[in-house]
Design a protein around this motif. Structure first.
Motif, short mmCIF file in Angstrom:
data_model
loop_
_atom_site.label_atom_id
_atom_site.label_comp_id
_atom_site.label_asym_id
_atom_site.label_seq_id
_atom_site.Cartn_x
_atom_site.Cartn_y
_atom_site.Cartn_z
N LEU A 184 0.64 -1.23 -0.03
CA LEU A 184 0.16 0.25 -0.04
C LEU A 184 0.61 1.24 0.00
CD1 LEU A 184 -2.71 -0.91 2.44
CD2 LEU A 184 -3.12 -0.38 0.08
N ARG A 185 2.11 1.21 0.64
CA ARG A 185 2.87 2.50 0.73
C ARG A 185 3.20 2.84 -0.96
NH1 ARG A 185 5.37 -0.79 4.82
NH2 ARG A 185 4.96 0.27 6.95
N ALA A 186 3.13 1.94 -1.92
CA ALA A 186 3.47 2.56 -3.01
C ALA A 186 2.43 3.54 -3.73
CB ALA A 186 3.39 1.18 -3.97
N TYR A 187 1.27 3.37 -2.96
CA TYR A 187 0.24 4.31 -3.62
C TYR A 187 0.23 5.43 -2.85
CZ TYR A 187 -1.65 -0.07 -5.67
OH TYR A 187 -1.94 -1.04 -6.44
N ALA A 188 0.87 5.51 -1.85
CA ALA A 188 1.13 6.93 -1.00
C ALA A 188 -0.35 7.47 -0.68
CB ALA A 188 1.75 8.18 -1.66
N PRO A 189 -0.98 6.61 0.35
CA PRO A 189 -2.34 6.56 0.76
C PRO A 189 -2.48 7.89 1.65
CG PRO A 189 -1.58 4.78 1.82
CD PRO A 189 -0.45 5.22 0.76
N ASP A 190 -3.56 8.54 1.24
CA ASP A 190 -4.03 9.86 2.49
C ASP A 190 -4.62 9.58 3.48
OD1 ASP A 190 -2.48 11.83 0.70
OD2 ASP A 190 -3.93 11.33 -0.59
N GLY A 191 -5.68 8.26 3.30
CA GLY A 191 -6.39 7.85 4.49
C GLY A 191 -6.98 6.46 4.26
N ILE A 192 -7.39 6.05 5.49
CA ILE A 192 -8.05 4.57 5.18
C ILE A 192 -9.42 4.43 5.98
CG2 ILE A 192 -6.65 4.09 7.45
CD1 ILE A 192 -6.33 1.38 6.20
N VAL A 193 -10.15 3.39 5.64
CA VAL A 193 -11.55 3.48 6.05
C VAL A 193 -12.09 1.94 5.78
CG1 VAL A 193 -12.67 4.25 4.11
CG2 VAL A 193 -13.68 4.55 6.34
N THR A 194 -12.78 1.75 6.75
CA THR A 194 -13.67 0.58 6.38
C THR A 194 -14.93 0.73 6.77
OG1 THR A 194 -13.82 -1.95 6.70
CG2 THR A 194 -13.21 -0.88 8.71
N TYR A 195 -16.17 0.07 6.29
CA TYR A 195 -17.48 0.05 6.42
C TYR A 195 -17.94 -1.34 7.10
CZ TYR A 195 -16.78 4.27 4.02
OH TYR A 195 -16.34 5.34 3.38
#
Length: 435
Positions: free
Chosen positions: A74-85
């Motif tokens: 996931l670090r390769a995508y440089a995520p700005d946030g994370i969530v689950t429903y």
């Protein structure tokens, strides 16, 4: 700045969405993909492989291997946030958030929100809850648990969802029988060997024609609580199956404020800092009591919020995850916006016929009546909440809604061939609450 310059400088946020069975993939993906670059993280199982083509139309899809390897990918995508429903994905999401240094429930918080035993203990220690509970992993612990909790009681998995393997136990003999039955299962709850909780049964106050419980929906941004609403309920089907929900609740302003205050106390006592919470309360003659706090968007609440207030809670939860504190725009609620949920029978059976759908659709105030089952389909049975279909719409007021439910329950009929019975049996939707 020119429009061209704004286009060049705007960067769509990258959002990690941890997903699994429990929330429709389109309900999650469609509201998010229009404004965010989504990376869907899914467990390696048959269900998620079936929905992968749907998710892939809206973003990248990664199957989980180890948590550490998944975080590294996931670090390769440089995520700005994370969530689950999804209830069962909260602890994984918390672990990934910790490794990626993104705001979400801490790992300990995710445990509190998904462990019914630990949550009760934390709320009791904070003086917010006093329900008697006992943790059970074996039959040898039953006698002490029964003596401490008393009867009637409720037996449930420590980690559970949708009231799966959750039973009302009127006395010690019935409870011991249920305990043996549940302990014999490979996986009574979401986690193998997760244990069971025996807890005091809360008797509800008379609330007919509506249910004796509500849920309180809150948003939390960096510890600040934002009220979303109080959700009314239809009476439960035995033992604890949900049959409908609606906005606004049927209770007066003072009562709703009391519900909100108790939910605030519970969420603060647990120390929740981020996200959407769904707190269930039992309405007893002595006042509201806590059932549980869930650290994610409640089932069906997204559709209610969109219908009643034009409020997209899937997007709101994602915006919170991305660090946006801006409260969403909402409109006043007019009428009673509802979802009526015919429950599946507790006995295993085959669906033979579904009748009355068009008659229900013709009722004033009904927008849609959609059945999820069809003739020839096998139903496993059990006590978990499983919707056979969903009736959505808007009634003029609570009295009109109650009458609509009565009519719909009578008009909608299903024919089942129950295991061990030669002749198919016709059952109205209303009678499903006791089948």
């Amino acid at each position: 700045m020119s429009a061209d310059a704004e286009t060049r400088t705007y960067k769509r946020p990258t959002l990690v969405v941890v997903h699994a069975d429990g929330a429709p993939p389109s309900e999650v993906a469609v509201p998010l993909a229009t404004w965010a670059d989504c990376v869907f993280v899914v467990p390696a199982d048959d269900y998620t492989r079936k929905i992968t083509p749907v998710l892939a139309a809206f973003g990248e899809v990664l199957e989980v291997d180890t948590v550490e390897n998944t975080a590294e990918r996931l670090r390769a995508y440089a995520p700005d946030g994370i969530v689950t429903y999804c209830e069962q994905m909260q602890r994984l999401t918390a672990h990934l958030a910790e490794l990626l240094k993104l705001p979400y429930h801490s790992r300990d918080m995710a445990e509190l929100l998904t462990d019914k035993w630990r949550q009760r203990a934390a709320l009791r220690a904070a003086g917010v809850d006093s329900v008697r509970t006992a943790l059970i992993h074996s039959e040898q612990e039953w006698a002490a648990a029964a003596a401490h909790v008393g009867f009637p009681a409720v037996l449930k998995p420590v980690h559970g969802v949708a009231s799966g393997n959750t039973f009302y136990v009127p006395d010690e003999a019935a409870g011991l029988s249920r305990l043996r039955e549940v302990l014999a299962l490979d996986r009574p709850g979401l986690i193998a060997d997760g244990g069971l909780v025996l807890e005091e049964f809360l008797r509800g106050r008379p609330c007919q024609p509506f249910g004796d419980y509500v849920s309180v929906e809150l948003a939390v941004f960096d510890g600040e609580l934002i009220d979303i609403g109080v959700t009314g309920k239809l009476p439960m089907a035995a033992p604890f199956r949900e049959t409908g929900r609606f906005w606004p609740s049927p209770f007066n302003k003072a009562e709703n404020e009391e519900f909100l205050a108790l939910a605030h106390s519970a969420v603060r006592a647990l120390g929740v800092q981020w996200g959407i919470t769904h707190t269930e309360l039992k309405l007893t003659p002595e006042g509201p009591r806590l059932i549980e706090v869930n650290g994610r968007l409640g089932g069906g609440i997204q559709d209610l919020a969109l219908s009643a207030m034009g409020l997209d809670l899937v997007e709101y939860a994602a915006r919170i995850a991305l660090g946006d504190p801006t409260p969403p725009r909402r409109v006043p609620v007019h009428g009673v916006h509802y979802q009526v949920l015919p429950p599946a029978p507790q006995q295993a059976c085959e669906v033979v016929a579904v009748e009355g759908v068009e008659a229900v659709r013709a009722l004033a105030g009904v927008k849609t009546c959609r059945m999820y089952v069809k003739p020839g389909q096998h139903l496993e049975g059990g006590v978990a909440t499983l919707e056979l279909g969903r009736i959505n719409g808007v009634a003029a007021d609570h009295a009109a809604f109650a009458e609509l439910v009565h009519q719909a329950w009578s008009l909608l009929r299903l024919r089942f061939r129950f295991e061990g019975e030669q002749t198919p049996r016709d059952v109205t939707a209303g009678a499903l609450t006791s089948v």
